[in-house]
Design a protein around this motif. Structure first.
Motif, PDB file in Angstrom:
ATOM      1  N   UNK A  70       1.400   4.231   6.130  1.00  0.00           N
ATOM      2  CA  UNK A  70       0.789   3.262   5.601  1.00  0.00           C
ATOM      3  C   UNK A  70      -0.630   4.427   5.555  1.00  0.00           C
ATOM      4  N   UNK A  71      -1.285   4.825   4.443  1.00  0.00           N
ATOM      5  CA  UNK A  71      -2.567   5.864   4.034  1.00  0.00           C
ATOM      6  C   UNK A  71      -3.305   4.949   4.515  1.00  0.00           C
ATOM      7  N   UNK A  88       0.893  -1.149  -0.222  1.00  0.00           N
ATOM      8  CA  UNK A  88      -0.113   0.381  -0.150  1.00  0.00           C
ATOM      9  C   UNK A  88       1.506   1.221  -0.105  1.00  0.00           C
ATOM     10  N   UNK A  89       0.209   2.243   0.047  1.00  0.00           N
ATOM     11  CA  UNK A  89       0.641   3.213  -0.034  1.00  0.00           C
ATOM     12  C   UNK A  89       1.126   4.050   0.855  1.00  0.00           C
ATOM     13  N   UNK A  90       2.645   4.644   0.875  1.00  0.00           N
ATOM     14  CA  UNK A  90       2.772   5.309   2.499  1.00  0.00           C
ATOM     15  C   UNK A  90       2.645   6.969   2.516  1.00  0.00           C
ATOM     16  N   UNK A  91       3.308   7.634   3.622  1.00  0.00           N
ATOM     17  CA  UNK A  91       2.485   9.128   3.806  1.00  0.00           C
ATOM     18  C   UNK A  91       4.644  10.039   3.048  1.00  0.00           C
ATOM     19  N   UNK A  92       5.361   8.386   2.321  1.00  0.00           N
ATOM     20  CA  UNK A  92       6.638   9.413   2.031  1.00  0.00           C
ATOM     21  C   UNK A  92       5.518   9.708   0.207  1.00  0.00           C
ATOM     22  N   UNK A  93       5.089   8.621  -0.106  1.00  0.00           N
ATOM     23  CA  UNK A  93       4.474   8.633  -1.948  1.00  0.00           C
ATOM     24  C   UNK A  93       3.794   9.985  -1.797  1.00  0.00           C
ATOM     25  N   UNK A  94       3.494  10.419  -0.643  1.00  0.00           N
ATOM     26  CA  UNK A  94       1.392  11.967  -0.680  1.00  0.00           C
ATOM     27  C   UNK A  94       2.500  12.960  -0.129  1.00  0.00           C
ATOM     28  N   UNK A  95       3.508  13.069   0.553  1.00  0.00           N
ATOM     29  CA  UNK A  95       4.577  14.627   0.330  1.00  0.00           C
ATOM     30  C   UNK A  95       5.562  14.541  -0.545  1.00  0.00           C
ATOM     31  N   UNK A 133      16.060   6.403   8.882  1.00  0.00           N
ATOM     32  CA  UNK A 133      16.449   5.683   7.542  1.00  0.00           C
ATOM     33  C   UNK A 133      15.935   6.864   6.190  1.00  0.00           C
ATOM     34  N   UNK A 134      17.122   6.930   5.221  1.00  0.00           N
ATOM     35  CA  UNK A 134      17.468   7.516   4.282  1.00  0.00           C
ATOM     36  C   UNK A 134      15.859   7.545   3.664  1.00  0.00           C
ATOM     37  N   UNK A 135      14.565   6.708   3.315  1.00  0.00           N
ATOM     38  CA  UNK A 135      13.734   6.489   2.469  1.00  0.00           C
ATOM     39  C   UNK A 135      12.730   5.922   3.489  1.00  0.00           C
ATOM     40  N   UNK A 136      11.299   6.149   3.646  1.00  0.00           N
ATOM     41  CA  UNK A 136      11.239   5.913   3.737  1.00  0.00           C
ATOM     42  C   UNK A 136      10.427   4.974   2.495  1.00  0.00           C
ATOM     43  N   UNK A 159       8.504  19.908  -2.466  1.00  0.00           N
ATOM     44  CA  UNK A 159       9.207  20.240  -1.253  1.00  0.00           C
ATOM     45  C   UNK A 159       9.652  19.461  -0.415  1.00  0.00           C
ATOM     46  N   UNK A 160       8.740  18.009  -0.250  1.00  0.00           N
ATOM     47  CA  UNK A 160       9.853  17.086   0.637  1.00  0.00           C
ATOM     48  C   UNK A 160       9.776  16.363  -0.186  1.00  0.00           C
ATOM     49  N   UNK A 161      11.175  15.648  -0.713  1.00  0.00           N
ATOM     50  CA  UNK A 161      11.750  15.357  -1.895  1.00  0.00           C
ATOM     51  C   UNK A 161      11.545  13.184  -1.396  1.00  0.00           C
ATOM     52  N   UNK A 162      11.719  13.715   0.095  1.00  0.00           N
ATOM     53  CA  UNK A 162      12.561  12.129   0.359  1.00  0.00           C
ATOM     54  C   UNK A 162      12.265  12.012   1.682  1.00  0.00           C
ATOM     55  N   UNK A 163      11.113  11.465   2.326  1.00  0.00           N
ATOM     56  CA  UNK A 163      10.390  11.153   3.399  1.00  0.00           C
ATOM     57  C   UNK A 163      11.358  10.079   3.761  1.00  0.00           C
ATOM     58  N   UNK A 164      11.553  10.287   5.785  1.00  0.00           N
ATOM     59  CA  UNK A 164      12.831   9.281   5.689  1.00  0.00           C
ATOM     60  C   UNK A 164      11.687   8.060   6.516  1.00  0.00           C
ATOM     61  N   UNK A 165      12.060   7.148   6.304  1.00  0.00           N
ATOM     62  CA  UNK A 165      11.620   6.451   7.428  1.00  0.00           C
ATOM     63  C   UNK A 165      11.256   6.322   8.988  1.00  0.00           C
TER      64      UNK A 165
END
Ligand code: ATP
Ligand code: MG
Length: 344
Positions: free
Chosen positions: A205-206, A14-21, A193-196, A183-189
């Motif tokens: 997850x959404x 499922x998609x997560x808040x990193x995808x969202x922003x 960690x660097x990327x969710x 403006x938030x091109x990479x949300x950490x986990x």
């Protein structure tokens, strides 16, 4: 004529808040301004999940539900299943001639994914060349703009190179795309960690229920040296503040919290409680819409089916132009507008 957007997601979860922003928010914002195509990239998902076809299958409609939940409107945003567009596979084969193995080897995103996945020297060839198939995705739809997270920048650059090479060699029929970063091109986990990422088990997850979000936020990584409330804490590399930056509309308040945290005297529990409230302001309505659409899966399926059919038409038009440019248009009728054809 409107310019086009193409972007997409791998149905690996499922998609997560990193995808969202990182991407979804921009897609929703631009869907009326651009002709928008959104690819549910099952073929790409299989490149590192080929042993789990059912997982990919199950996630296709989940991802479509996420799209509807965040506010993508099927009248404006066309949802397309990648594997149902054979033109993409066809384009991939032609584009593979235009890239070198050593250039593919330098792709920093693929490099780090190969490490993450522990492939060693046993890298599946399909996975290794997925940036080329992404070039096929983007160009099949003639996209001008690709809203993505910054992990995708090497892919857009690779696509632009293929387009320039193709247009120079054959005929100028492909559109050179540009990336659109938020403006938030990479949300950490959650783990800092660097990327969710869906595949790293560090995501909100959404579709997570409220209590799960609360539990995840409580367990989030923060500054490990911030042991007592009075201690000064570190904001940099602290995902709690990264999420506040991404989701709290009140920037001054965030700045105040950061200052307080750095000074000492602001406990993690308190910041996290605030973060949860901020997150829920976005996630609450998404969750509700998702539940509504989930009660009508026939509609979701129908939406994807219709979208895929529309997408196929667009890709077929590109393919015809590519075939002509590459002298592969055997037996083809000359490509004329329907009006001219009818008169003849
Ligand atoms: P997987 O682990 O299966 O690769 P993923 O979480 O990386 O999944 P993708 O489907 O590969 O998600 O990415 C879809 C889109 O979302 C891409 O544009 C990507 O840049 C963006 N994206 C993914 N994760 C993040 C993130 N943590 N921050 C910002 N954007 C992200
Ligand atoms: Mg990814």
């Amino acid at each position: 004529m409107k310019q086009r957007i193409l972007t997409g997601d791998r149905p690996t979860g499922p998609l997560h808040i990193g995808h969202y922003v990182g991407s979804l928010r921009n897609r929703v914002r631009l869907q009326h301004e651009y002709e928008t195509y959104i690819l549910i990239a099952d073929v790409q998902a299989l490149t590192d999940n080929f042993e789990h076809p059912q997982k990919v299958r199950d996630n296709v409609l989940e991802v479509a539900l996420d799209y509807l939940a965040v506010g993508l409107e099927p009248e404006h945003a066309t949802f397309v299943i990648q594997s149902m567009i054979p033109e993409i596979a066809e384009l991939t084969v032609f584009y593979l001639n235009l890239v070198t193995v050593s250039h593919l080897n330098q792709n920093p995103t693929v490099k780090s994914e190969i490490q993450q996945k522990g492939y060693g020297s046993a890298i599946p060839a399909g996975f290794f060349v997925y940036p080329v198939s992404q070039a096929a995705d983007i160009t099949a739809f003639g996209a001008h703009l690709v809203p993505v997270g910054d992990d995708q920048l090497p892919m857009i650059e690779q696509t632009a190179e293929i387009v320039r090479r193709f247009n120079r060699l054959y005929a100028p029929v492909l559109v050179e795309p540009k990336a659109l970063l938020s403006e938030v091109s990479r949300l950490p986990g959650l783990d800092g960690k660097a990327k969710m990422s869906k595949s790293l088990g560090n995501a909100i997850f959404l579709s997570d229920p409220a209590d799960v979000v609360a539990q995840k936020v409580r367990g989030m990584y923060t500054d490990p040296n911030h042991l007592r409330v009075e201690d000064p804490g570190q904001v940099e590399g602290n995902p709690v503040f990264a999420y506040l930056d991404a989701f709290d509309p009140d920037k001054e308040r965030v700045q105040g919290l950061k200052d307080h945290y750095r000074r000492g005297g602001l406990g993690d529990v308190k910041v996290k409680r605030h973060l949860l409230e901020v997150l829920e302001a976005t996630l609450g309505p998404i969750r509700e819409r998702r539940a509504e659409f989930a009660r009508n899966m026939d509609f979701v399926e129908h939406t994807v089916q219709q979208g895929t059919a529309r997408g196929r038409e667009v890709a077929a038009a590109t393919m015809a132009a590519v075939r002509a440019a590459m002298r592969l248009d055997y037996f083809a009728q000359p490509v004329l507008p329907p009006a001219v054809r009818d008169e003849g």
